[in-house]
Design an enzyme around this catalytic site. Structure first.
Site, PDB file in Angstrom:
ATOM      1  N   ASP B   8      40.996  50.965 -52.788  1.00  0.00           N
ATOM      2  CA  ASP B   8      41.441  50.911 -51.397  1.00  0.00           C
ATOM      3  C   ASP B   8      42.921  51.253 -51.406  1.00  0.00           C
ATOM      4  O   ASP B   8      43.768  50.391 -51.646  1.00  0.00           O
ATOM      5  CB  ASP B   8      41.213  49.504 -50.825  1.00  0.00           C
ATOM      6  CG  ASP B   8      41.737  49.403 -49.393  1.00  0.00           C
ATOM      7  OD1 ASP B   8      41.586  50.364 -48.634  1.00  0.00           O
ATOM      8  OD2 ASP B   8      42.316  48.351 -49.055  1.00  0.00           O
ATOM      9  N   GLU B  69      38.219  54.942 -50.459  1.00  0.00           N
ATOM     10  CA  GLU B  69      38.141  55.031 -49.001  1.00  0.00           C
ATOM     11  C   GLU B  69      38.860  56.259 -48.496  1.00  0.00           C
ATOM     12  O   GLU B  69      39.924  56.617 -49.005  1.00  0.00           O
ATOM     13  CB  GLU B  69      38.823  53.805 -48.362  1.00  0.00           C
ATOM     14  CG  GLU B  69      37.865  52.755 -47.888  1.00  0.00           C
ATOM     15  CD  GLU B  69      38.516  51.782 -46.908  1.00  0.00           C
ATOM     16  OE1 GLU B  69      38.573  50.596 -47.265  1.00  0.00           O
ATOM     17  OE2 GLU B  69      38.935  52.180 -45.818  1.00  0.00           O
ATOM     18  N   ASP B 142      42.908  43.359 -50.100  1.00  0.00           N
ATOM     19  CA  ASP B 142      42.787  44.754 -50.546  1.00  0.00           C
ATOM     20  C   ASP B 142      41.807  44.887 -51.705  1.00  0.00           C
ATOM     21  O   ASP B 142      41.088  45.881 -51.820  1.00  0.00           O
ATOM     22  CB  ASP B 142      44.161  45.304 -50.964  1.00  0.00           C
ATOM     23  CG  ASP B 142      45.160  45.222 -49.831  1.00  0.00           C
ATOM     24  OD1 ASP B 142      45.133  46.100 -48.961  1.00  0.00           O
ATOM     25  OD2 ASP B 142      45.946  44.262 -49.816  1.00  0.00           O
TER      26      ASP B 142
END
Lengths: 173, 173
Positions: B8, B69, B142
């Site tokens: 991420d 992502e 995160d």
């Protein structure tokens, strides 16, 4: 003598320009080229090509300092994002070799080479040719921009050295 | 068994989540953490920390696949640019190890884990805990998001394998 590698980052083509700066401040052309990234099968692979190409050039030419253009922010979020990827990949490649990196805004590069922050690309390329004795040499546009940022770094470092302040401080003025 | 590393990306903190996927599709937690980049002296140094941290984790845990992502584009050009730098540096680090990278949009991750593309972060983290048996484990936000993208990749690969299409094709649907 100091060898400077300039980077004009882009997600389709990244310009690379290498110059040598003598103790008296004179700059000499060493190498310039554009790394063309469009052939890669997807965007991550493009960043891979960029890093591999840049690493090969760092290995071959062994620059001591690196200068890179900051991003001109009059762009859409989408293009800023793509450009950010390329710039991040290039910076990562340089930083992992523990080379010092200096960043210069496009306006400052124009100001430093042409004397006007609003100069156009043609004028900048003309000054790059003039300063590096490349009158008859064909220069790819991104490679010329990379030479321009390398020259700017050379000028800023020389000015900073004369006035006894660090180049990093100069850039903030 | 396949080991997947999820990323991420962020320019202040980058989440890392690692899972193992068994042949029957069951997923097991391996490791999760956030690489905190704020301590670095400047932005290039932050990207350097990100690459060094990620490289150490790739070396230690030897994942076979990487999932990351994509960027949610409802952001300003400035934040898109910073995020792009972090993502570009992370992708470059992964690609130079020749690891296959799959990219997943935030909506698809939510859809895959919660069943709704508009699910909120708390629901996603709840499902990450449930799927990986982490009920009592504290997870940094995160790091949890990184586990979510790794789980999404595991689910999409399994679905793709069952229906005989590649995961890359699935993502385009």
């Amino acid at each position: 003598m100091t060898r400077i590698l300039g980077i004009d980052p882009g997600s389709q083509r990244t310009g690379i320009g290498i110059i040598d700066v003598a103790a008296d401040g004179r700059c000499a052309y060493v190498h310039a080229q554009a790394l063309v990234l469009l052939g890669a099968e997807d965007f991550p692979a493009r960043l891979g090509l960029l890093c591999e190409g840049l690493e090969a050039l760092l290995e071959q030419w062994q620059p001591q300092q690196v200068a890179i253009e900051t991003v001109f922010m009059d762009k859409s979020a989408t293009s800023a994002l793509k450009l950010g990827h390329a710039r991040g990949a290039a910076l990562a490649t340089v930083v992992r070799r523990h080379l010092p990196v200096s960043e210069y805004a496009p306006r400052l590069i124009k100001q430093s080479l042409v004397g006007r922050g609003a100069a156009d690309k043609v004028q900048v390329q003309h000054m790059v040719r003039l300063l590096l004795n490349l009158a008859d040499t064909r220069l790819q546009a991104d490679a010329a921009d990379a030479l321009a940022v390398a020259l700017t770094h050379a000028h800023m470092s020389a000015t900073a050295a004369r006035s006894g302040v660090s180049a990093a401080l100069m850039r903030r003025r």
